[in-house]
Motif scaffolding. Structure first.
Motif, PDB file in Angstrom:
ATOM      1  N   GLU A 334     -37.942   2.709  30.970  1.00  0.00           N
ATOM      2  CA  GLU A 334     -38.286   2.788  29.545  1.00  0.00           C
ATOM      3  C   GLU A 334     -37.514   3.930  28.881  1.00  0.00           C
ATOM      4  OE1 GLU A 334     -42.290   3.091  26.703  1.00  0.00           O
ATOM      5  OE2 GLU A 334     -42.430   3.474  28.856  1.00  0.00           O
ATOM      6  N   PHE A 335     -37.447   5.065  29.563  1.00  0.00           N
ATOM      7  CA  PHE A 335     -36.704   6.220  29.039  1.00  0.00           C
ATOM      8  C   PHE A 335     -35.234   5.874  28.842  1.00  0.00           C
ATOM      9  CE2 PHE A 335     -34.011   9.902  30.068  1.00  0.00           C
ATOM     10  CZ  PHE A 335     -34.409  10.812  29.100  1.00  0.00           C
ATOM     11  N   CYS A 336     -34.623   5.249  29.855  1.00  0.00           N
ATOM     12  CA  CYS A 336     -33.191   4.952  29.778  1.00  0.00           C
ATOM     13  C   CYS A 336     -32.880   3.897  28.724  1.00  0.00           C
ATOM     14  CB  CYS A 336     -32.681   4.514  31.146  1.00  0.00           C
ATOM     15  SG  CYS A 336     -32.573   5.867  32.337  1.00  0.00           S
ATOM     16  N   ARG A 337     -33.789   2.980  28.505  1.00  0.00           N
ATOM     17  CA  ARG A 337     -33.573   1.989  27.450  1.00  0.00           C
ATOM     18  C   ARG A 337     -33.699   2.605  26.066  1.00  0.00           C
ATOM     19  NH1 ARG A 337     -36.807  -3.070  30.402  1.00  0.00           N
ATOM     20  NH2 ARG A 337     -34.921  -4.012  31.320  1.00  0.00           N
ATOM     21  N   GLU A 341     -30.601   5.150  21.722  1.00  0.00           N
ATOM     22  CA  GLU A 341     -31.008   5.284  20.321  1.00  0.00           C
ATOM     23  C   GLU A 341     -31.479   6.706  20.027  1.00  0.00           C
ATOM     24  OE1 GLU A 341     -34.308   3.454  17.189  1.00  0.00           O
ATOM     25  OE2 GLU A 341     -33.840   2.379  19.042  1.00  0.00           O
ATOM     26  N   ARG A 342     -32.178   7.322  20.974  1.00  0.00           N
ATOM     27  CA  ARG A 342     -32.738   8.654  20.749  1.00  0.00           C
ATOM     28  C   ARG A 342     -31.688   9.756  20.839  1.00  0.00           C
ATOM     29  NH1 ARG A 342     -38.434   9.937  21.990  1.00  0.00           N
ATOM     30  NH2 ARG A 342     -39.681   8.059  21.681  1.00  0.00           N
ATOM     31  N   ALA A 343     -30.661   9.550  21.696  1.00  0.00           N
ATOM     32  CA  ALA A 343     -29.712  10.642  21.922  1.00  0.00           C
ATOM     33  C   ALA A 343     -28.266  10.194  22.026  1.00  0.00           C
ATOM     34  CB  ALA A 343     -30.102  11.401  23.188  1.00  0.00           C
ATOM     35  N   GLY A 344     -28.001   8.899  22.049  1.00  0.00           N
ATOM     36  CA  GLY A 344     -26.623   8.444  22.145  1.00  0.00           C
ATOM     37  C   GLY A 344     -25.997   8.642  23.507  1.00  0.00           C
ATOM     38  N   VAL A 345     -26.822   8.548  24.570  1.00  0.00           N
ATOM     39  CA  VAL A 345     -26.356   8.738  25.938  1.00  0.00           C
ATOM     40  C   VAL A 345     -27.004   7.675  26.818  1.00  0.00           C
ATOM     41  CG1 VAL A 345     -26.281  10.322  27.916  1.00  0.00           C
ATOM     42  CG2 VAL A 345     -26.056  11.222  25.595  1.00  0.00           C
ATOM     43  N   VAL A 346     -26.306   7.293  27.879  1.00  0.00           N
ATOM     44  CA  VAL A 346     -26.843   6.325  28.840  1.00  0.00           C
ATOM     45  C   VAL A 346     -26.972   6.990  30.207  1.00  0.00           C
ATOM     46  CG1 VAL A 346     -26.139   4.319  30.238  1.00  0.00           C
ATOM     47  CG2 VAL A 346     -26.160   4.167  27.753  1.00  0.00           C
ATOM     48  N   ALA A 347     -28.111   6.744  30.862  1.00  0.00           N
ATOM     49  CA  ALA A 347     -28.346   7.161  32.251  1.00  0.00           C
ATOM     50  C   ALA A 347     -28.884   5.954  33.009  1.00  0.00           C
ATOM     51  CB  ALA A 347     -29.328   8.331  32.302  1.00  0.00           C
ATOM     52  N   ILE A 348     -29.163   6.133  34.300  1.00  0.00           N
ATOM     53  CA  ILE A 348     -29.661   5.039  35.137  1.00  0.00           C
ATOM     54  C   ILE A 348     -31.038   5.415  35.685  1.00  0.00           C
ATOM     55  CG2 ILE A 348     -29.323   3.777  37.318  1.00  0.00           C
ATOM     56  CD1 ILE A 348     -27.411   2.867  35.172  1.00  0.00           C
ATOM     57  N   PRO A 349     -32.041   4.516  35.544  1.00  0.00           N
ATOM     58  CA  PRO A 349     -33.359   4.794  36.121  1.00  0.00           C
ATOM     59  C   PRO A 349     -33.344   4.602  37.629  1.00  0.00           C
ATOM     60  CG  PRO A 349     -33.337   2.609  35.151  1.00  0.00           C
ATOM     61  CD  PRO A 349     -32.004   3.222  34.839  1.00  0.00           C
TER      62      PRO A 349
END
Length: 388
Positions: A334-337, A341-349
Motif C-alpha cells: 500500500e505504501f509503495c503504491r 503520488e506522495r513523493a514522486g519515488v518508487v520502491a519495492i514492498p
C-alpha cells in the motif's frame, strides 16, 4: 497454474512499480539494475564475437573458454578447484541456474528449506518442481542470538523429506552477508541432515566496508554437497546479458545440465567470449564498482535516515531495506503504491518475499543508480508526505 498462485504477491509487482514510475515521472529506486553499462572493453569483445561469426549455438554446457575462466576465478578468489569440463556449466543468468538446479534436484514432495525474504524465483521454481518450501526467516539484526540464521530456526523446518537448502549470500533483498560463523552453522546443519546446498552468490564481488564473501563450498565437507551459482550481470554491470554459471561436484553440475538442456539448452553465444574476457582480464573492475556502490549506499542510507526512515545498512548487493511502521504504515505494498503520488519515488514492498507477514512493514530501495538520481529521489522523499 496461474501467476497469482506462484507468489504471495503478484509477480508483476516490479512491472507495476516501473509502470507507476513511467506514468507519474517518479524516480525509480525499485528495480535493481544499473543505469550505466560496464566496461567498454567487454562490450568490444562481444561486438568482435558477433562480427567474427560466433552467432550459432554454443555448446550446451558453455564454451570452453568461459568454463575455464570461471574455474580460474573460483580458484583465484576462493581456493576452490573445479574441472572446467565436468564441474562448470554456463547458464542463462543465475536465474536459469536456480531453475535448473531445483528441477534437477527436487522431486515432487521433496522439501526445500529456503531463507526468507527470498529472491522471487525461488518459491516459484520449488512449486514448478512439485516441491514443498520450508522458509526460515533471516534476522536483520547482526547481533541476534545465535546469529541471523540460528540453528534452532533451521531445525524447526527440517524433516525426513528435506532434500535441498537454498542459500543466498550476499543476500537479496536485505544486503546481508553471512559471516563465517553463521555459514558454519548452516554447513553443520546441511551435513547433519544430508542436504544439498544450492548457493546463489551473484553478488559475491559486491560487498562493502571490507566485509568478506565466504562461499559455503569452502567450508569443511561442503564442496561435494554444494552447487554454487553466479553470473557476470551484477559484478560487471551487464544485467541484461544473462550470462551465468554453476560450479560444484560433477554429479551436481551434470544433473543441472540435464535439466538445463530442456530449458534454454544454450544461449548468448557471442556474449560468452566477452564474459570470459571479463573474468580473465578485468578481474579488478568489480572491486572498483563495489567501492563506488558503497559511496552510493552511504548517500542513500544517510538520506533515508535524515528524513526519518529507519534503514538497515546493507553489507553488500544493490539494496537497502527500510521499516515503514514508524510512519504509520502496516502494509508495504500500500505504501509503495501511494509513494509515487506522495513523493514522486518508487520502491519495492518486501511482503512478497516472505511466506508470512514478517516483511509486511518493509520496503526495498536500490542504490545502483547514479548519484544525481539518488539525490533527486532523496530530495523528493524529503518534501513528500510519507506519514500515513
Amino acid at each position: 497454474m496461474t501467476a497469482a498462485r506462484l507468489h504471495g504477491i503478484p509477480p508483476t509487482i516490479f512491472a507495476e512499480m516501473s509502470a507507476l514510475a513511467a506514468a507519474t515521472g517518479a524516480v525509480n529506486l525499485g528495480q535493481g539494475f544499473p543505469d550505466v553499462d560496464g566496461p567498454e572493453k567487454i562490450i568490444e569483445e562481444a561486438v568482435s564475437a558477433l562480427r567474427s561469426g560466433r552467432n550459432q549455438y554454443a555448446p550446451g554446457p558453455g564454451i570452453p573458454a568461459l568454463r575455464e575462466a570461471v574455474a580460474a576465478h573460483q580458484e583465484r578468489h576462493y581456493g576452490l578447484t573445479f574441472d572446467p569440463a565436468r564441474e562448470v556449466a554456463v547458464t542463462t543468468g543465475a536465474t536459469e541456474g536456480i531453475a535448473a538446479a531445483i528441477l534437477a534436484l527436487v522431486d515432487p514432495g521433496d522439501e526445500v528449506i529456503l531463507v526468507e525474504p527470498y529472491y522471487d524465483s525461488y518459491p516459484a521454481m520449488v512449486q514448478f518442481a512439485g516441491g514443498v518450501r520450508r522458509p526460515v526467516t533471516l534476522s536483520l539484526d547482526p547481533a541476534a542470538p545465535g546469529g541471523r540464521l540460528p540453528r534452532a530456526a533451521l531445525e524447526a523446518q527440517v524433516s525426513s523429506r528435506s532434500k535441498v537448502l537454498l542459500l543466498n549470500s550476499p543476500h537479496n533483498p536485505t544486503g546481508t552477508v553471512l559471516t563465517r560463523e553463521e555459514l558454519e552453522t548452516v554447513a553443520a546443519f546441511a551435513r547433519d541432515h544430508d542436504l544439498t546446498v544450492v548457493s546463489d552468490e551473484v553478488y559475491e564481488r559486491l560487498t562493502f566496508d571490507g566485509t568478506p564473501h565466504i562461499p559455503i563450498a569452502t567450508l569443511p565437507g561442503m564442496r561435494e554437497r554444494t552447487l554454487t551459482l553466479s553470473s557476470i550481470g551484477k559484478s560487471y554491470s551487464f544485467t541484461g546479458w544473462k550470462v551465468g554459471w554453476a560450479t560444484g561436484s560433477e554429479h551436481l553440475v551434470q544433473a543441472l545440465i540435464g535439466a538445463k538442456q530442456w530449458l534454454t539448452f544454450t544461449s548468448g553465444a557471442p556474449l560468452q567470449p566477452a564474459a570470459a574476457y571479463a573474468l580473465e582480464h578485468l578481474d579488478h573492475w568489480p572491486k572498483e564498482l563495489a567501492l563506488d556502490l558503497q559511496e552510493r549506499r552511504d548517500l542513500l542510507c544517510a538520506g533515508l535516515k535524515g528524513i526519518g526512515l529507519d534503514v538497515t545498512i546493507p553489507e553488500g548487493t544493490y539494496f537497502a531495506v527500510s521499516d515503514i511502521a514508524d510512519l504509520g504504515w502496516s502494509d508495504g505494498l500500500e505504501f509503495c503504491r501511494a509513494l509515487p503520488e506522495r513523493a514522486g519515488v518508487v520502491a519495492i514492498p518486501l511482503q512478497g518475499f516472505y511466506d508470512g507477514d514478517a516483511g509486511k512493514h518493509l520496503v526495498r530501495w536500490t542504490f545502483t543508480k547514479q548519484r544525481d538520481v539518488i539525490e533527486e529521489a532523496l530530495e523528493r522523499l524529503g518534501k513528500g508526505q510519507l506519514a500515513r
